[in-house]
Design a protein around this motif. Structure first.
Motif, PDB file in Angstrom:
ATOM      1  N   MET A   1       0.853  -1.197   0.000  1.00 11.48           N
ATOM      2  CA  MET A   1       0.000   0.000   0.000  1.00 11.48           C
ATOM      3  C   MET A   1       0.886   1.244   0.000  1.00 11.48           C
ATOM      4  N   VAL A   2       0.541   2.193  -0.839  1.00  2.14           N
ATOM      5  CA  VAL A   2       1.277   3.442  -0.922  1.00  2.14           C
ATOM      6  C   VAL A   2       1.181   4.207   0.399  1.00  2.14           C
ATOM      7  N   SER A   3       2.238   4.933   0.765  1.00  2.00           N
ATOM      8  CA  SER A   3       2.213   5.714   1.995  1.00  2.00           C
ATOM      9  C   SER A   3       1.483   7.029   1.777  1.00  2.00           C
ATOM     10  N   MET A   4       1.005   7.604   2.882  1.00  2.00           N
ATOM     11  CA  MET A   4       0.327   8.892   2.782  1.00  2.00           C
ATOM     12  C   MET A   4       1.304   9.976   2.320  1.00  2.00           C
ATOM     13  N   GLU A   5       2.556   9.888   2.761  1.00  2.00           N
ATOM     14  CA  GLU A   5       3.553  10.883   2.360  1.00  2.00           C
ATOM     15  C   GLU A   5       3.755  10.877   0.849  1.00  2.00           C
ATOM     16  N   THR A   6       3.775   9.693   0.250  1.00  2.00           N
ATOM     17  CA  THR A   6       3.945   9.584  -1.205  1.00  2.00           C
ATOM     18  C   THR A   6       2.758  10.198  -1.935  1.00  2.00           C
ATOM     19  N   LEU A   7       1.544   9.935  -1.431  1.00  2.00           N
ATOM     20  CA  LEU A   7       0.355  10.494  -2.070  1.00  2.00           C
ATOM     21  C   LEU A   7       0.326  12.013  -1.956  1.00  2.00           C
ATOM     22  N   VAL A   8       0.670  12.538  -0.789  1.00  2.00           N
ATOM     23  CA  VAL A   8       0.664  13.986  -0.596  1.00  2.00           C
ATOM     24  C   VAL A   8       1.657  14.640  -1.553  1.00  2.00           C
ATOM     25  N   SER A   9       2.841  14.044  -1.684  1.00  2.00           N
ATOM     26  CA  SER A   9       3.853  14.575  -2.587  1.00  2.00           C
ATOM     27  C   SER A   9       3.384  14.548  -4.035  1.00  2.00           C
ATOM     28  N   LEU A  10       2.802  13.432  -4.448  1.00  2.00           N
ATOM     29  CA  LEU A  10       2.281  13.312  -5.815  1.00  2.00           C
ATOM     30  C   LEU A  10       1.190  14.338  -6.070  1.00  2.00           C
ATOM     31  N   CYS A  11       0.301  14.503  -5.097  1.00  2.00           N
ATOM     32  CA  CYS A  11      -0.838  15.410  -5.275  1.00  2.00           C
ATOM     33  C   CYS A  11      -0.387  16.852  -5.473  1.00  2.00           C
ATOM     34  N   LYS A  12       0.643  17.262  -4.739  1.00  2.00           N
ATOM     35  CA  LYS A  12       1.126  18.633  -4.917  1.00  2.00           C
ATOM     36  C   LYS A  12       1.905  18.769  -6.221  1.00  2.00           C
ATOM     37  N   ARG A  13       2.774  17.798  -6.503  1.00  2.13           N
ATOM     38  CA  ARG A  13       3.641  17.882  -7.683  1.00  2.13           C
ATOM     39  C   ARG A  13       2.851  17.876  -8.983  1.00  2.13           C
ATOM     40  N   ARG A  14       1.779  17.111  -9.017  1.00  2.00           N
ATOM     41  CA  ARG A  14       1.024  16.953 -10.260  1.00  2.00           C
ATOM     42  C   ARG A  14      -0.299  17.716 -10.271  1.00  2.00           C
ATOM     43  N   GLY A  15      -0.553  18.532  -9.273  1.00  2.00           N
ATOM     44  CA  GLY A  15      -1.704  19.419  -9.343  1.00  2.00           C
ATOM     45  C   GLY A  15      -3.029  18.790  -8.965  1.00  2.00           C
ATOM     46  N   PHE A  16      -3.007  17.840  -8.019  1.00  2.00           N
ATOM     47  CA  PHE A  16      -4.256  17.278  -7.514  1.00  2.00           C
ATOM     48  C   PHE A  16      -4.765  18.078  -6.311  1.00  2.00           C
ATOM     49  N   VAL A  17      -3.922  18.232  -5.284  1.00  2.00           N
ATOM     50  CA  VAL A  17      -4.348  18.887  -4.041  1.00  2.00           C
ATOM     51  C   VAL A  17      -3.207  19.755  -3.519  1.00  2.00           C
ATOM     52  N   PHE A  18      -3.548  20.983  -3.118  1.00  2.00           N
ATOM     53  CA  PHE A  18      -2.582  21.914  -2.525  1.00  2.00           C
ATOM     54  C   PHE A  18      -3.027  22.275  -1.107  1.00  2.00           C
ATOM     55  N   GLN A  19      -2.067  22.615  -0.267  1.00  2.00           N
ATOM     56  CA  GLN A  19      -2.387  23.161   1.048  1.00  2.00           C
ATOM     57  C   GLN A  19      -3.078  24.507   0.882  1.00  2.00           C
ATOM     58  N   SER A  20      -4.185  24.701   1.554  1.00  2.00           N
ATOM     59  CA  SER A  20      -4.915  25.966   1.443  1.00  2.00           C
ATOM     60  C   SER A  20      -4.106  27.118   2.037  1.00  2.00           C
ATOM     61  N   SER A  21      -4.083  28.246   1.348  1.00  2.00           N
ATOM     62  CA  SER A  21      -3.390  29.459   1.807  1.00  2.00           C
ATOM     63  C   SER A  21      -1.908  29.193   2.069  1.00  2.00           C
ATOM     64  N   GLU A  22      -1.315  28.363   1.239  1.00  2.00           N
ATOM     65  CA  GLU A  22       0.055  27.911   1.485  1.00  2.00           C
ATOM     66  C   GLU A  22       1.050  29.070   1.549  1.00  2.00           C
ATOM     67  N   ILE A  23       0.864  30.120   0.736  1.00  2.00           N
ATOM     68  CA  ILE A  23       1.831  31.219   0.728  1.00  2.00           C
ATOM     69  C   ILE A  23       1.816  31.997   2.041  1.00  2.00           C
ATOM     70  N   TYR A  24       0.781  31.791   2.860  1.00  2.00           N
ATOM     71  CA  TYR A  24       0.717  32.418   4.180  1.00  2.00           C
ATOM     72  C   TYR A  24       1.025  31.416   5.296  1.00  2.00           C
ATOM     73  N   GLY A  25       1.596  30.300   4.917  1.00  2.00           N
ATOM     74  CA  GLY A  25       1.915  29.288   5.916  1.00  2.00           C
ATOM     75  C   GLY A  25       0.870  28.208   6.050  1.00  2.00           C
ATOM     76  N   GLY A  26      -0.225  28.337   5.277  1.00  2.00           N
ATOM     77  CA  GLY A  26      -1.264  27.317   5.290  1.00  2.00           C
ATOM     78  C   GLY A  26      -2.226  27.477   6.450  1.00  2.00           C
ATOM     79  N   ILE A  27      -3.343  26.801   6.349  1.00  2.00           N
ATOM     80  CA  ILE A  27      -4.321  26.753   7.434  1.00  2.00           C
ATOM     81  C   ILE A  27      -4.647  25.293   7.682  1.00  2.00           C
ATOM     82  N   GLY A  28      -4.669  24.904   8.933  1.00  2.00           N
ATOM     83  CA  GLY A  28      -4.772  23.503   9.298  1.00  2.00           C
ATOM     84  C   GLY A  28      -5.981  22.795   8.715  1.00  2.00           C
ATOM     85  N   SER A  29      -5.733  21.620   8.144  1.00  2.00           N
ATOM     86  CA  SER A  29      -6.789  20.735   7.672  1.00  2.00           C
ATOM     87  C   SER A  29      -7.710  21.386   6.641  1.00  2.00           C
ATOM     88  N   SER A  30      -7.155  22.270   5.825  1.00  2.00           N
ATOM     89  CA  SER A  30      -7.911  22.852   4.722  1.00  2.00           C
ATOM     90  C   SER A  30      -7.089  22.670   3.454  1.00  2.00           C
TER      91      SER A  30
END
Length: 491
Positions: A1-30
């Motif tokens: 089974m793929v790790s969560m860290e691998t999925l998170v990395s793939l999602c950001k690198r390929r444009g699936f999911v980004f941290q909300s408000s990332e340029i301001y440090g992000g907001i938790g769980s958004s």
């Protein structure tokens, strides 16, 4: 089974999911869904709506408001019962759900090893001094406050002047919008029991301990059905509500398997009596083997007549169905299949992820079901410096995009372009080459054909460009690659 860290990395690198408000440090769980993530999310919703609402003669749709009358939540029990016991660390101020403390690894400064810091597995004791957790599991230093109840609903103010505004809530579920509209739908659509009302929409819960990427968030989207049945009827010798509960469990499991979730990664969890919500006669969860372990993917509950009776009591409006056969008014029982869009997306991503070795190199591929893939077809020119090849590729992209999600890409060599599309799950690539348009300088005529490459087998076939839309359509509708290849000939 793929790790969560691998999925998170793939999602950001390929444009699936980004941290909300990332340029301001992000907001938790958004989280924000990127170009590919929003396509995947929309396709999940469209397929669910098509299969469970549009194609069924016993289903109708609804889109209720997020903001509702505050009494709705008093009647539903959310004001009084939608709470979790919580504790806070007096040192680091982190907050925890009491029922999850035993499942949380904890930090320990062991006196038997001169205060060395260890992380102890959940529920375990220190192997050096034998101590069990008594302090904060995060910092290992602070005492925890006594438990207190924490309501999970977000409050807001409705009105132009804050001092005079009424307190209302962001809905914590979409279900209540269906219940309060039961009579409106019944009177306007004239349906007979059993029938259901489906809805897709946002919900909000001020979770104490959100986390695990998009698995548990404070803002999420639900795909929810309330299926109303006559409690006085029987089906195949069983009470109607029990029969339809089992049917919906089977249909929901089959839906996830249909779109690619492996059966080994799905299981059913029956709620024990002490797990049941106050309104439920029976609840069964469809669980998925996420990277974090087995967890709820969706729930299918028998809510009995609790909700309709509560809203009738608080509103003074009758919410009943007239049974013509028995000449009496009845309050329907309700079967509720409720799935989270975000959790479904995470499950489809995790299940599709593969790492393979191809000619000595690692290939990452998302083996999405063709109807789910964020991009259905990628159109790739073999030579971006040939204007005629580029023009033809753009024309093909424009034609296919009338019905499909299509991308054009000429930013790398063809091998790299294929790997890029594999990694985002595109089932088919179409390549326009010199043979397609011909080469007048060399006296080579155009053959009018393009190459289609299959993501999973990596096989290629050449087909007439004039037939391309038909061939791609057949493949996406389920025609086997081998069958199409046999008719076209492999390249």
């Amino acid at each position: 089974m793929v790790s969560m860290e691998t999925l998170v990395s793939l999602c950001k690198r390929r444009g699936f999911v980004f941290q909300s408000s990332e340029i301001y440090g992000g907001i938790g769980s958004s989280w924000d869904y990127g170009p590919l993530g929003v396509e995947l999310k929309n396709k999940i919703k469209r397929l669910w709506w098509r299969d469970f609402v549009q194609r069924r003669s016993d289903m109708l749709g609804l889109d209720a408001s997020i903001l509702m009358h505050p009494t709705v939540w008093k009647a539903s029990g959310h004001v009084d019962n939608f709470t979790d016991p919580m504790v806070d660390c007096r040192e680091c101020r982190h907050r925890f759900r009491v029922d999850q403390l035993a499942e949380t690894p904890w930090v320990h400064y062991c006196p038997a090893t001169k205060g060395n810091k260890f992380t102890i597995p959940a529920g375990g004791a220190c192997s050096h001094c034998g101590a069990a957790r008594t302090l904060c599991p995060d910092c290992g230093k602070g005492e925890l406050t006594p438990p207190r109840q924490f309501n999970l609903m977000f409050k807001t103010l409705m009105g132009p002047v804050e001092e005079d505004a009424a307190v209302t809530y962001m809905r914590p579920e979409t279900a209540q919008g269906i219940f309060v509209n039961f009579d409106n739908v019944l009177q306007s659509m004239r349906r007979k029991l059993p029938f259901g009302i489906g809805q897709i929409g946002k919900a909000f819960r001020n979770e104490i301990t959100p986390g695990n990427f998009i698995f548990r968030t404070r803002e999420f989207e639900q795909m929810e059905i309330e299926y109303f049945v006559n409690p006085h009827e029987t089906v195949e010798g069983r009470p109607a509500d029990e029969y339809w509960h089992d049917r919906w469990i089977e249909d929901c499991l089959a839906w996830f398997r249909r779109y690619g979730i492996q059966s080994d990664n799905l299981r059913l969890h029956e709620h024990a009596r002490d797990e049941l919500a106050h309104y439920a006669k029976r609840t069964a969860d469809v669980q998925y083997r996420f990277p974090i372990g087995w967890s709820e993917l969706m729930g299918i509950a028998n809510r009995t007549d609790f909700d309709l009776k509560q809203h009738a009591k608080f509103s003074g409006k009758a919410l009943t169905y007239f049974d013509e056969e028995r000449k009496e008014h009845v309050v329907p029982y309700v079967i509720e299949p409720s799935a989270g869009v975000d959790r479904a997306l995470l499950a489809f991503l995790a299940d599709a992820y593969r790492e393979e070795e191809v000619r000595g190199e690692k290939r990452v591929v998302l083996r999405f079901h063709p109807e789910l893939a964020p991009v259905s077809v990628a159109v790739l020119p073999l030579l971006k410096k040939r204007d005629d090849i580029v023009r033809t590729a753009h024309a093909i992209r424009d034609e296919l995009s009338r019905d499909l999600t299509v991308v054009y890409d000429d930013t790398a060599a063809i091998g790299r372009l294929y790997r890029r599309q594999d990694e985002v799950g595109t089932p088919y690539c179409v390549t326009v080459d010199v043979q397609t348009v011909g080469d007048s300088d060399k006296g080579e005529p155009a053959d009018g054909k393009v190459t289609i490459r299959d993501r999973d087998s990596m096989e290629q076939i050449r087909v007439e460009a004039a037939r391309l839309a038909q061939v791609i359509g057949d493949l996406l509708r389920g025609t086997a690659w081998a069958e199409v290849a046999a008719g076209a000939g492999r390249s």
